[in-house]
Design an enzyme around this catalytic site. Structure first.
Site, PDB file in Angstrom:
ATOM      1  N   GLU A 130       0.836  -1.214   0.000  1.00 23.96           N
ATOM      2  CA  GLU A 130       0.000   0.000   0.000  1.00 23.96           C
ATOM      3  C   GLU A 130       0.865   1.256   0.000  1.00 23.96           C
ATOM      4  O   GLU A 130       0.536   2.251  -0.636  1.00 23.96           O
ATOM      5  CB  GLU A 130      -0.929   0.019   1.227  1.00 23.96           C
ATOM      6  CG  GLU A 130      -1.967  -1.082   1.227  1.00 23.96           C
ATOM      7  CD  GLU A 130      -2.956  -0.952   0.077  1.00 23.96           C
ATOM      8  OE1 GLU A 130      -2.565  -1.281  -1.063  1.00 23.96           O
ATOM      9  OE2 GLU A 130      -4.093  -0.547   0.313  1.00 23.96           O
ATOM     10  N   THR A 183      -5.852   7.171  -4.888  1.00 26.99           N
ATOM     11  CA  THR A 183      -5.861   7.217  -3.419  1.00 26.99           C
ATOM     12  C   THR A 183      -4.901   8.285  -2.872  1.00 26.99           C
ATOM     13  O   THR A 183      -5.250   9.029  -1.953  1.00 26.99           O
ATOM     14  CB  THR A 183      -5.494   5.830  -2.849  1.00 26.99           C
ATOM     15  OG1 THR A 183      -6.496   4.917  -3.279  1.00 26.99           O
ATOM     16  CG2 THR A 183      -5.447   5.828  -1.333  1.00 26.99           C
TER      17      THR A 183
HETATM   18  N1  HSE Z   1      -8.251   4.313   4.351  1.00 28.25           N
HETATM   19  C1  HSE Z   1      -7.765   4.524   3.020  1.00 28.25           C
HETATM   20  C2  HSE Z   1      -8.199   5.900   2.573  1.00 28.25           C
HETATM   21  C3  HSE Z   1      -8.322   3.472   2.107  1.00 28.25           C
HETATM   22  O1  HSE Z   1      -9.365   6.230   2.789  1.00 28.25           O
HETATM   23  O2  HSE Z   1      -7.391   6.641   2.010  1.00 28.25           O
HETATM   24  C4  HSE Z   1      -7.902   3.625   0.677  1.00 28.25           C
HETATM   25  O3  HSE Z   1      -8.620   2.690  -0.104  1.00 28.25           O
END
Ligand code: HSE
Length: 308
Positions: A130, A183
């Site tokens: 990630e 993201t």
């Molecule tokens: N918690 C993360 C965000 C998840 O909201 O950026 C990304 O899929």
């Protein structure tokens, strides 16, 4: 030649109020990753399908190669590994696409070596995937994809992750409007300071949501699916978010919100008929505005990644 194939499910991170601390896995879609030993002491991505040519084949630049290399380092091995990646979900959609790939690669390679690491030991490696994909090592997609169910990240340092099996027969509608929301970008726009009043509302809802899942109380889950911190900002990146939310709630959704960092949105529903009706209504709403989208109806997945 021994080949191992793993299916790792997509996920809905945050579950509205639990930014970075809650996520659940869904039955489908999910990525498939195939691994085998090679004789050249290197991790090699031999094939990627379903990514429209968008993902790098360079093992260090792709999450699957990166996490496999971290796994090999962890178990002190210089064995070469071939990886095939079959993407079954759109990239940057909010369904935890990179997380499913990382988890699939790790569970498969762990099985190839006869499981030297537990799922909880694989988690920090998956989180590094990630970091590579979005610049941040959040666990709320990788943990549910690995473990299944609704997963709570109680703490990041030290890492403390709690799996809550979901006993209710809940259905999930996910709608992916075709707009781009990476993201990394969706994280940058969030305010870094939270007024105490909003923090109090938010942690009340996080606790309520967890309590609702533990006591099978869908009304409590619905009342708790409120995000006063992240959603007001991120929803601006998603066309007709407010209208979609109203439509879903008008059609009996338990709750509605952004899936992960978006642009996908999701509704939690008590049964398949209601979920399918909401999918149709949201499709109609976006089509009327000339926005194309894909939708799916699925269920919460309690198993997490599996070897096929
Ligand atoms: N918690 C993360 C965000 C998840 O909201 O950026 C990304 O899929």
């Amino acid at each position: 030649m021994k080949k191992i194939k793993c299916y790792a499910p997509a996920t809905v991170a945050n579950v509205v109020c639990g930014y970075d601390v809650l996520g659940f896995a869904i039955d489908n879609p999910g990525d498939e990753v195939v691994v085998s030993f090679n004789n050249n002491n290197k991790t090699v991505i031999t094939k990627i399908e379903g990514d429209q040519g968008k993902l790098p084949l360079d093992a260090e630049k792709n999450v699957v190669g990166h996490v496999v290399n971290l796994f090999l380092e962890k178990i002190n091995s210089n064995q070469g590994i071939d990886i095939e990646l079959y993407k079954k979900m759109p990239l940057n959609s909010g369904l935890g696409s990179s997380a499913a790939s990382s988890v699939g690669a790790l569970v498969a390679v762990n099985e190839l070596f006869d499981n030297p690491l537990s799922r909880h030991e694989l988690l920090p490696l998956a989180m590094e995937g990630e970091r590579l994909a979005s610049g941040n090592a959040h666990a709320d997609n990788v943990a549910p994809s690995l473990l299944g169910g609704l997963v709570l990240i109680r703490s990041y340092d030290p890492l403390d992750v709690v799996k809550l099996p979901v006993e209710m027969d809940l259905h999930v509608v996910s709608v992916h409007p075709h707009v781009d929301v990476p993201t990394g970008e969706a994280r940058k726009i969030i305010r870094q300071q939270v007024p105490l009043k909003k923090a109090v509302e938010q942690w009340g809802n996080v606790a309520g949501l967890v309590a609702g899942f533990c006591t099978n109380d869908t009304d409590l889950i619905g009342r708790s699916m409120k995000d006063v911190i992240i959603e007001p900002i991120r929803s601006m990146l998603i066309p007709y978010f407010a209208e979609m939310k109203q439509t879903a709630l008008n059609h009996k959704a338990i709750g509605f919100g952004i899936s992960g960092s978006g642009p996908s949105v999701f509704a939690l529903c008590k049964n398949k008929d209601e979920a399918e009706k909401i999918a149709i209504e949201l499709h109609k709403l976006l089509s009327a505005q000339n926005i194309s989208c894909e939708s799916l109806v699925t269920k919460i997945n309690n198993e997490g990644a599996v070897i096929l």
